[in-house]
Write an enzyme that holds these catalytic residues in place. Structure first.
Site, short mmCIF file in Angstrom:
data_model
loop_
_atom_site.label_atom_id
_atom_site.label_comp_id
_atom_site.label_asym_id
_atom_site.label_seq_id
_atom_site.Cartn_x
_atom_site.Cartn_y
_atom_site.Cartn_z
N HIS A 1 0.83 -1.20 0.00
CA HIS A 1 0.00 0.00 0.00
C HIS A 1 0.87 1.26 0.00
O HIS A 1 2.01 1.26 0.49
CB HIS A 1 -0.94 0.00 1.21
CG HIS A 1 -2.07 -0.97 1.07
ND1 HIS A 1 -3.17 -0.96 1.88
CD2 HIS A 1 -2.27 -1.98 0.17
CE1 HIS A 1 -4.01 -1.92 1.50
NE2 HIS A 1 -3.48 -2.56 0.48
N GLU B 1 0.76 4.02 1.70
CA GLU B 1 1.14 4.55 3.01
C GLU B 1 2.36 3.80 3.55
O GLU B 1 3.29 4.39 4.10
CB GLU B 1 -0.03 4.43 4.00
CG GLU B 1 -1.26 5.24 3.61
CD GLU B 1 -2.24 4.49 2.70
OE1 GLU B 1 -1.81 3.59 1.95
OE2 GLU B 1 -3.44 4.82 2.71
O1 LIG Z 1 -5.13 2.35 2.28
C1 LIG Z 1 -4.96 1.84 1.15
C2 LIG Z 1 -5.88 0.98 0.57
C3 LIG Z 1 -5.63 0.40 -0.65
N1 LIG Z 1 -4.47 0.66 -1.30
C4 LIG Z 1 -4.22 0.06 -2.62
C5 LIG Z 1 -4.20 -1.44 -2.70
C6 LIG Z 1 -4.68 -1.72 -4.12
O2 LIG Z 1 -3.57 -1.60 -5.01
C7 LIG Z 1 -5.65 -0.59 -4.37
C8 LIG Z 1 -7.07 -0.97 -4.10
O3 LIG Z 1 -7.56 -1.67 -5.20
P1 LIG Z 1 -9.14 -1.80 -5.50
O4 LIG Z 1 -9.20 -2.39 -6.87
O5 LIG Z 1 -9.73 -0.40 -5.45
O6 LIG Z 1 -9.71 -2.68 -4.45
O7 LIG Z 1 -5.28 0.45 -3.48
C9 LIG Z 1 -3.54 1.52 -0.76
O8 LIG Z 1 -2.47 1.78 -1.36
N2 LIG Z 1 -3.80 2.07 0.46
#
Ligand SMILES: O=c1ccn([C@H]2C[C@H](O)[C@@H](COP(=O)(O)O)O2)c(=O)[nH]1
Length: 220
Positions: free
Chosen positions: A118, A120
């Site tokens: 992620h 963060e």
């Molecule tokens: O707090 C967050 C939540 C999610 N992510 C990232 C992880 C994935 O690459 C996408 C989410 O994919 P979806 O197709 O929208 O479910 O976002 C993040 O970096 N930080």
């Protein structure tokens, strides 16, 4: 002996302008407003800190290869220095041409979620300072529970987010519960404008805030 004239002591007729009368049209990067400023006044149309750091998080997100959701994060020290940025992506060594980017495969192993780091987490791990204690993290989306744990453990004290569109999800409810318990404050930022356009051609534009470069060949 030759007398040296420093650049800032240069001949007035060469590099000074008539400050009381000469104005420059200032076209903003997003082309939405035009204002005229005199050159001896501070620019008025500059980005606020919150807009700047949120825009940085958005720009960083442009590096993400996730086809659905691109997330960027920007960590800022109490004295307004950027100390880390990150976006969602595959771990180092996990070739992002080979790992899955989908999310609807019946096999969890063939979906992205087990693998993607992620934004963060990457921002905290990418930090260029000793630590990120008492820093603020700027993110577009309210952080999930896993990111919330990393934010708390790293000593970050404030979360600034744009959207909380998944607030109904238990992950976000858990994040808030943990932030409140551990004294991490969070606030929503409303950008002062909906769009910021970066126009690289501006650097060669005639409309500039700067007076023309003095002819240095006249310096002795
Ligand atoms: O707090 C967050 C939540 C999610 N992510 C990232 C992880 C994935 O690459 C996408 C989410 O994919 P979806 O197709 O929208 O479910 O976002 C993040 O970096 N930080």
């Amino acid at each position: 002996m030759e007398h040296q004239i420093n650049a800032d002591e240069s001949e007035p007729e060469i590099c000074s302008i008539n400050e009381t009368t000469q104005c420059y049209d200032n076209v903003t990067a997003d082309n939405t407003s035009i204002e005229t400023e005199t050159l001896n006044e501070k620019r008025k149309n500059y980005l606020s800190w919150d807009d700047f750091f949120m825009a940085t998080a958005f720009l960083v997100a442009k590096r993400s290869k996730d086809p659905v959701t691109q997330v960027g994060a920007c960590i800022v020290s109490p004295d307004k220095k950027i100390v880390g940025t990150g976006y969602n992506g595959m771990p180092i060594g996990c070739n992002d041409d080979n790992f899955p980017w989908g999310k609807n495969n019946p096999s969890k192993l063939e979906n992205k979620y087990f693998y993607v780091c992620h934004a963060e987490m990457n921002a905290v791990l990418n930090k260029n300072s000793m630590d990120v204690r008492n820093c603020t993290i700027y993110v577009a989306l309210f952080p999930c529970n896993e990111c919330a744990k990393i934010i708390i453990q790293s000593g970050i004290k404030e979360v600034v987010y744009l959207s909380d569109k998944y607030s109904f999800k238990p992950e976000m409810v858990a994040s808030k519960r943990m932030f409140k318990a551990s004294g991490v404050s969070f606030r929503q930022h409303t950008p002062s404008k909906q769009q910021l356009v970066l126009d690289f051609s501006e650097v060669n534009s005639n409309m500039t805030q700067m007076p023309s470069t003095p002819d240095k060949s006249n310096y002795k």
